[in-house]
Design a protein around this motif. Structure first.
Motif, short mmCIF file in Angstrom:
data_model
loop_
_atom_site.label_atom_id
_atom_site.label_comp_id
_atom_site.label_asym_id
_atom_site.label_seq_id
_atom_site.Cartn_x
_atom_site.Cartn_y
_atom_site.Cartn_z
N ALA A 79 4.22 0.52 2.58
CA ALA A 79 3.17 1.89 3.06
C ALA A 79 4.42 2.56 3.38
O ALA A 79 4.05 3.75 3.34
CB ALA A 79 1.76 0.74 3.90
N TYR A 80 5.53 2.48 3.70
CA TYR A 80 6.14 3.36 4.14
C TYR A 80 7.24 3.56 2.98
O TYR A 80 7.74 4.66 3.02
CB TYR A 80 7.02 2.03 5.21
CG TYR A 80 8.75 3.50 5.62
CD1 TYR A 80 8.74 4.38 7.14
CD2 TYR A 80 9.77 3.11 5.53
CE1 TYR A 80 9.19 5.44 7.53
CE2 TYR A 80 10.90 3.29 6.03
CZ TYR A 80 10.63 5.23 6.49
OH TYR A 80 11.77 4.98 7.66
N SER A 101 -3.58 1.51 6.91
CA SER A 101 -2.18 1.96 6.24
C SER A 101 -2.04 1.81 4.97
O SER A 101 -1.75 2.82 4.42
CB SER A 101 -1.71 1.64 7.11
OG SER A 101 -0.16 2.47 7.03
N PHE A 102 -2.08 0.86 4.41
CA PHE A 102 -1.43 -0.03 2.87
C PHE A 102 -2.85 1.25 2.08
O PHE A 102 -2.19 1.58 1.44
CB PHE A 102 -1.42 -0.74 3.59
CG PHE A 102 -1.13 -1.62 1.44
CD1 PHE A 102 0.07 -1.66 1.61
CD2 PHE A 102 -1.88 -2.21 0.99
CE1 PHE A 102 0.56 -1.70 -0.72
CE2 PHE A 102 -2.49 -1.95 -0.66
CZ PHE A 102 -0.60 -2.31 -0.91
N ALA A 125 3.30 -3.21 5.95
CA ALA A 125 3.89 -2.13 6.38
C ALA A 125 4.98 -1.38 5.66
O ALA A 125 5.23 -0.52 5.13
CB ALA A 125 4.49 -2.35 8.54
N ALA A 143 -2.63 -2.82 9.70
CA ALA A 143 -1.15 -2.99 8.51
C ALA A 143 -1.87 -2.45 7.34
O ALA A 143 -1.20 -1.91 6.57
CB ALA A 143 -0.35 -3.63 7.94
N PRO A 146 3.25 2.61 9.57
CA PRO A 146 4.17 1.67 8.95
C PRO A 146 5.97 1.63 9.87
O PRO A 146 6.20 0.83 10.23
CB PRO A 146 4.60 2.64 7.32
CG PRO A 146 2.96 3.63 7.39
CD PRO A 146 2.26 3.80 9.45
#
Length: 422
Positions: A331-332, A9-10, A328, A6, A313
């Motif tokens: 990021a999403y 991704s962030f 998540a 996570a 995410p």
């Protein structure tokens, strides 16, 4: 492990959103210059030579040529259509159209055919090279511009003036635009805005337009280039084997000290429809693996990055807990909200942001499909021709297809040459 994934991704989205040229912005957009501003310019407007390479463009060639032939440009300009061995009477259509014009417009419009394409040349670039040579043999191109445009692009009356004004005002050697792509049916609405979005992510326009940046790109639908710069880089021959010719051309111009501009167009629109999802799939698979330089490591890196950007995410929103879940969600939200300016430019509902991860999956699968096509020997298909690796460099090979329901244009040209000699 969930927290580490996570966090990756962030961090990736924080870097992309804030430190990657702000690729997601709505602009830059090249708008029409007011007539009063153009008329106030005292200097002589440079000559412009418009070259349209056309292969099997019977449906659009007349409309496109007409839009270019009736520009409100205050300088001298000519339009040249280069028929690259079309099998659908593209050349005949434009010649018949020429006969309906006034004598003044007939004088400004030329139509020629390419000769047999030499080994190592892509079709479009051979058409452009043929056109440039034709112009140089007949007219003075000193201090002039060449305008390369596709045979499926419709141009507003002020387009040419706006392009030249931009080049002269900002002392640019090349001005290129991402034209307005058709976005009417459900497939186009789902995939075409994402195509522009991903292109901007790959080549952030502000970075392209910054002279100190190494990022270079162009959009082949409309490219205005100074004749002096074209000569400086070695002419069209310097990129003869490039399948992604617009990016290659911009890279060469920048390497030779030129100033370039890439933006979104408000004055040129594509007439090419994508009526089926397979049309968009084929558009992606033609060049996706070419863009990755036929590299397995680059393909694997692309799969990894796309996964962290779009899929991780979304999945972790439903599976992670605690800090991993919060990262998540952020990021999403960043990922889908970055798509809003593009949707605004296409005048589409913002609800399409929720489809973006699934659209990204479609693009990723098409990229993998492009690699599969290459390893199956299909290469890049375009206008009845197939190109195989290496796509960048002099070692590119070309395959001529001989399908039962299609006659190779090269065979047609060879037959015409033999007939003329007899």
């Amino acid at each position: 492990m969930m927290l580490i994934v996570a966090a990756c991704s962030f961090i990736l989205w924080i870097v992309l959103f804030f430190f990657h040229g702000r690729f997601w912005r709505r602009g830059p957009i090249l708008y029409s210059i007011p007539k009063t501003t153009l008329e106030s310019i005292k200097e002589k407007w440079p000559d412009v030579y418009v070259i349209i390479p056309a292969r099997d463009e019977a449906e659009t060639i007349e409309k496109v040529t007409n839009s270019l032939l009736h520009q409100d440009y205050m300088g001298q300009y000519r339009v040249l259509v280069v028929d690259d061995g079309s099998s659908d009477n593209t050349g005949g259509i434009i010649r018949n159209y020429r006969q309906t014009l006034s004598l003044e417009d007939q004088e400004r419009l030329d139509v020629i055919e390419t000769s047999t394409r030499p080994t190592g040349w892509s079709g479009k670039l051979w058409g452009l090279s043929t056109g440039v040579d034709y112009i140089k043999q007949r007219y003075s191109t000193e201090n002039a511009f060449f305008f390369f445009t596709d045979a499926d692009i419709d141009h507003e009356l002020s387009h040419l003036s706006t392009l030249v004004y931009k080049a002269q005002k900002d002392q640019l050697d090349q001005v290129s635009e991402m034209v307005q792509l058709r976005c009417e049916n459900i497939y186009e609405k789902a995939c075409i805005p994402a195509f522009v979005y991903f292109f901007c992510m790959l080549y952030p326009f502000p970075c392209v337009n910054k002279k100190s940046s190494k990022v270079a790109a162009g959009a082949g639908g409309t490219v205005l280039i100074r004749s002096k710069m074209l000569n400086k880089i070695g002419g069209v021959a310097s990129l003869k084997s490039a399948l992604i010719d617009d990016v290659t051309l911009a890279t060469l111009v920048k390497k030779h000290g030129g100033n370039i501009y890439l933006g979104h167009s408000s004055l040129a629109s594509s007439l090419r429809p994508y009526d089926e999802l397979s049309d968009i799939w084929n558009m992606i698979t033609r060049t996706a693996y070419v863009q990755l330089r036929y590299s397995v490591p680059f393909l694997l890196l692309t799969i990894a990055l796309m996964s962290f950007m779009w899929f991780v995410p979304l999945i972790q929103i439903f599976t992670a807990q605690g800090l991993a879940h919060k990262l998540a969600v952020v990021a999403y939200c960043i990922s889908i909200c970055s798509f809003i300016p593009t949707l605004s430019r296409f005048r589409l509902s913002f609800l399409w942001i929720f489809a973006l991860p699934f659209i990204a999956l479609f693009y990723l699968l098409a990229t993998i499909g492009s690699a599969v096509n290459y390893y199956r020997g299909k290469g890049m298909m375009w206008k009845g021709r197939a190109y195989t690796a290496p796509a960048i460099g002099d070692g590119k090979k070309e395959l001529h297809l001989h399908l039962p329901d299609m006659v190779s244009s090269d065979n047609i040209q060879q037959a015409n040459i033999q007939r003329d000699s007899e």
